[in-house]
Design an enzyme around this catalytic site. Structure first.
Site, PDB file in Angstrom:
ATOM      1  N   ARG A 116       0.560  -1.237  -0.183  1.00 46.17           N
ATOM      2  CA  ARG A 116       0.184   0.398   0.133  1.00 46.17           C
ATOM      3  C   ARG A 116       0.757   1.404   0.574  1.00 46.17           C
ATOM      4  O   ARG A 116       0.309   2.644  -0.866  1.00 46.17           O
ATOM      5  CB  ARG A 116      -1.106  -0.066   1.282  1.00 46.17           C
ATOM      6  CG  ARG A 116      -2.133  -0.932   0.798  1.00 46.17           C
ATOM      7  CD  ARG A 116      -2.735  -0.772   1.683  1.00 46.17           C
ATOM      8  NE  ARG A 116      -4.801  -1.133   2.125  1.00 46.17           N
ATOM      9  CZ  ARG A 116      -5.008  -1.613   2.684  1.00 46.17           C
ATOM     10  NH1 ARG A 116      -5.136  -0.915   4.362  1.00 46.17           N
ATOM     11  NH2 ARG A 116      -6.439  -1.769   2.707  1.00 46.17           N
ATOM     12  N   LYS A 160     -15.974 -17.700   4.651  1.00 50.44           N
ATOM     13  CA  LYS A 160     -17.440 -17.373   4.483  1.00 50.44           C
ATOM     14  C   LYS A 160     -18.330 -16.862   3.859  1.00 50.44           C
ATOM     15  O   LYS A 160     -17.761 -15.905   3.253  1.00 50.44           O
ATOM     16  CB  LYS A 160     -17.574 -16.281   5.520  1.00 50.44           C
ATOM     17  CG  LYS A 160     -16.794 -16.740   7.148  1.00 50.44           C
ATOM     18  CD  LYS A 160     -16.749 -15.537   8.842  1.00 50.44           C
ATOM     19  CE  LYS A 160     -16.357 -16.455   9.255  1.00 50.44           C
ATOM     20  NZ  LYS A 160     -16.423 -15.374  11.228  1.00 50.44           N
ATOM     21  N   GLY A 189      -7.264  -8.007   0.180  1.00 53.40           N
ATOM     22  CA  GLY A 189      -6.217  -8.017   1.261  1.00 53.40           C
ATOM     23  C   GLY A 189      -5.610  -9.595   1.815  1.00 53.40           C
ATOM     24  O   GLY A 189      -4.443  -9.791   1.256  1.00 53.40           O
ATOM     25  N   GLY A 231     -11.885  -4.053   1.636  1.00 54.14           N
ATOM     26  CA  GLY A 231     -13.166  -4.176   1.715  1.00 54.14           C
ATOM     27  C   GLY A 231     -14.246  -3.093   1.223  1.00 54.14           C
ATOM     28  O   GLY A 231     -14.855  -3.350   0.579  1.00 54.14           O
TER      29      GLY A 231
HETATM   30  C1  3PG Z   1      -8.342  -1.234   5.123  1.00 50.73           C
HETATM   31  O1  3PG Z   1      -7.673  -1.771   6.004  1.00 50.73           O
HETATM   32  O2  3PG Z   1      -9.800  -2.141   4.901  1.00 50.73           O
HETATM   33  C2  3PG Z   1      -9.386  -0.220   5.132  1.00 50.73           C
HETATM   34  O3  3PG Z   1      -7.436   0.570   5.523  1.00 50.73           O
HETATM   35  C3  3PG Z   1      -9.772   0.642   6.031  1.00 50.73           C
HETATM   36  O4  3PG Z   1      -9.776   0.070   7.041  1.00 50.73           O
HETATM   37  P1  3PG Z   1     -11.105   0.130   8.277  1.00 50.73           P
HETATM   38  O5  3PG Z   1     -11.649  -1.033   7.888  1.00 50.73           O
HETATM   39  O6  3PG Z   1     -10.212  -0.568   9.729  1.00 50.73           O
HETATM   40  O7  3PG Z   1     -11.630   1.520   8.557  1.00 50.73           O
END
Ligand code: 3PG
Ligand code: MG
Length: 401
Positions: free
Chosen positions: A42, A203, A356, A379
């Site tokens: 990132r 899941k 991720g 997400g």
């Molecule tokens: C992630 O790692 O998916 C983003 O940086 C968002 O982080 P968060 O889910 O803590 O908002």
């Protein structure tokens, strides 16, 4: 914002940068092992934007969140190691402000010369960040003349430094943000067909939206990972000791139903690798999907499934893949994920990998470079592929505005 307008946002080439202070939101929320950055993708991914702004004489103020400190200062979540890594990659010193938007930040931002870069302390130390509070938005607005959002990974959050600030300063997309929108957007809008999706992970509950959205768009959707077992249950099969979400079986039934009525090609693994216990070195065998023994657990997709997914990839115009196909953290059970990744890398398809876990796995396997686009979002990538509006993107200036 959906893919239809994904590339319609203004970018850093559309603004005058020279001599101006530019607030750049990045997502440096990287996995750490103590002070050591485990995966700096990132940070690397934001360098082209920051470097381009420097080259054009911008005075660059970088801001990120890191972890979930919930509005409090947390020692272990300071951004110093992230700034140090960014400095290494840029070949310059990147000083860190003692606060996240206050007096110290203002003094540091004002001291920058053309081409200099500084970083604010973890923006989530301020409770106003997640609350998208006016106080913090106002403070951030004082630090800069322009706002650049390169934090695709945080674009699904409507926070002060991702959304609120975009209404206060001229706001454009960074290069990483634009690339993400373009590549992920290409899955949703006029993809090269056949379009194949592979959705894995443990899941269904976390992938439901994306499976639903993709089912209506793709030519073939493969389900892998433990979530396949919930689908097996929905078909009335036994799954031994495999991970199943009992409360999602009905959902799986309705997805299968939906696929049938719409003539969608929803494919489940035809064989699975099973073990008595999910540990390295466990004795394993591949069995047909209807033949998982009562005392065995599915930990990976089997070789016949890998062959079939590989064939799908070979014939595809575009492949989008989210989530590993087995317990990839254990080497023995990463075989299916690795084999499919290799097939995908070798295929002529445009390959887009999100999430991720899987992105890290591909990196670990040394295959990330052979994939067309590895998304930096977790997400955010899922929400984008679900066709949802990402507030951090929606707030940026439209190209035709
Ligand atoms: C992630 O790692 O998916 C983003 O940086 C968002 O982080 P968060 O889910 O803590 O908002
Ligand atoms: Mg997350």
């Amino acid at each position: 914002m959906t893919g239809a307008t994904a590339t319609a946002k203004r970018g850093i080439d559309d603004i005058q940068v020279g001599g101006r202070r530019v607030l750049v939101r990045v997502d440096f929320n990287v996995p750490m092992d103590g002070e050591r950055i485990v995966d700096d993708r990132r940070i690397q991914a934001a360098v082209p934007t920051i470097q381009a702004l420097r080259d054009r004489g911008g005075r660059v103020v970088v801001v990120t969140h890191f972890g979930r400190p919930k509005g409090k200062e947390v020692e272990s979540l300071r951004v110093a190691p992230l700034a140090a890594r960014l400095g290494e990659l840029l070949g310059i010193e990147v000083p860190v402000a003692a606060d996240s938007g206050g007096e110290a930040s203002r003094a540091l931002a004002d001291s920058l010369c053309h081409g200099d870069v500084c970083m604010l302390e973890n923006i989530r130390f301020d409770p106003d960040e997640e609350a998208n509070g006016e106080r913090l938005v106002g403070r951030l607005a004082l630090l800069a003349d322009l706002f650049v959002n390169d934090a695709f990974g945080a674009a699904h959050r409507a926070h002060a430094s991702t959304e609120g600030i975009a209404h206060r300063l001229p706001a454009v997309a960074g290069r990483l943000m634009q690339r993400e929108l373009e590549m992920l957007g290409s899955v949703l809008v006029s993809p090269q067909r056949p379009l194949v999706a592979i959705v894995g992970g443990a899941k269904i509950s976390s992938k439901l939206g994306v499976v639903r959205s993709l089912l209506s768009r793709v030519d073939t959707l493969w389900v892998g990972g433990a979530m396949a077992c919930t689908f097996y249950r929905a078909l009335g099969e036994e799954t031994g000791t495999s991970l199943v979400e009992p409360d999602q079986v009905d959902t799986a039934v309705s997805l299968l139903e939906e696929a049938r009525t719409n003539g969608a090609d929803l494919r489940l693994p035809v064989d699975m690798v099973v073990v008595a216990e999910p540990r390295a070195g466990a004795e394993s065998e591949a069995v047909a999907w209807k033949a998982i023994p009562p005392d065995r657990m599915a930990v990976d997709v089997g070789p016949d499934t890998v062959r079939q997914i590989a064939e799908s990839c070979a014939g595809a115009g575009t492949v989008v893949w989210n989530g590993p196909l087995g317990i990839y953290e254990i080497d023995d059970f990463a075989v299916g994920t690795r084999a499919v990744a290799e097939a995908l890398a070798a295929s002529g398809a445009t390959s887009i990998v999100g999430g991720g876990d899987l992105a890290a796995a591909l990196d670990q396997l040394g295959l990330a470079d052979r994939i067309t686009h590895v998304s930096t979002g977790g997400g955010a990538t899922l929400e984008f592929l679900e066709g949802r509006t990402l507030p951090g993107v929606a707030a940026l200036l439209d190209r035709d505005s």
